[in-house]
Design an enzyme around this catalytic site. Structure first.
Site, PDB file in Angstrom:
ATOM      1  N   GLY A  47     -23.611 -50.684  -1.680  1.00 48.82           N
ATOM      2  CA  GLY A  47     -24.004 -49.413  -2.270  1.00 48.82           C
ATOM      3  C   GLY A  47     -25.240 -49.462  -3.147  1.00 48.82           C
ATOM      4  N   HIS A  48     -25.853 -50.632  -3.310  1.00 44.85           N
ATOM      5  CA  HIS A  48     -27.004 -50.761  -4.253  1.00 44.85           C
ATOM      6  C   HIS A  48     -28.115 -51.576  -3.621  1.00 44.85           C
ATOM      7  CE1 HIS A  48     -29.160 -51.700  -8.045  1.00 44.85           C
ATOM      8  NE2 HIS A  48     -28.581 -50.607  -8.480  1.00 44.85           N
ATOM      9  N   PHE A  49     -28.921 -51.145  -2.916  1.00 44.78           N
ATOM     10  CA  PHE A  49     -28.990 -49.866  -2.219  1.00 44.78           C
ATOM     11  C   PHE A  49     -28.954 -50.201  -0.738  1.00 44.78           C
ATOM     12  CE2 PHE A  49     -31.452 -49.449  -6.168  1.00 44.78           C
ATOM     13  CZ  PHE A  49     -30.777 -48.405  -6.785  1.00 44.78           C
TER      14      PHE A  49
END
Length: 140
Positions: A47-49
């Site tokens: 999720g990052h990124f």
């Protein structure tokens, strides 16, 4: 000097939140040099990124804190204890850390009292400073 198994004998952290892979040098209660090999398999990259994986700055500071905790918890009087975050001061992030980078984490314990202290941490990639911070901790 110490691999993950040896680190886990000192720190309570476990994967996926153990953020150091190896201890290269330690003077208990004074300083430590640790290494984190950043791979694409790190769970936070989901999720990052997703389109541009970058290690969250707060996790670089956490890795420095874990390294500093190792230096303190190697002291005879603190064996079996836990070091807790008390604060982060003067944090600066100078460049991205991405998959394939090797973080060299250097932490100097600049103040240590009976149950609290301060460590000055610096993280490097290829000899370039990527992060620095002062980390306050409590021992319990």
């Amino acid at each position: 000097m110490d691999d993950i198994k040896g680190i886990m004998s000192v720190l309570p952290h476990r994967p996926p939140f153990l953020l150091i892979d190896r201890i290269e040098e330690v003077i208990p209660g004074e300083k430590v040099v640790a290494v984190k090999n950043v791979t694409m398999n790190e769970p936070f990259f989901v999720g990052h990124f997703p389109q541009e994986p970058v290690v969250p700055g707060v996790l670089i500071v956490e890795a420095m804190a874990q390294a500093g905790a190792y230096a303190v918890l190697k002291m005879e009087e603190y064996k079996g204890k836990t070091a807790y975050f008390g604060g982060i001061d003067k944090a600066k992030f100078r460049q991205k850390v991405v998959p394939g980078d090797t973080l060299r984490l250097e932490v100097e314990i600049i103040k240590l009292k009976k149950i609290a202290g301060i460590g000055k941490g610096t993280a490097y990639v290829n000899g370039k400073k990527v992060c620095e911070a002062e980390i306050t901790f409590m021992i319990g």
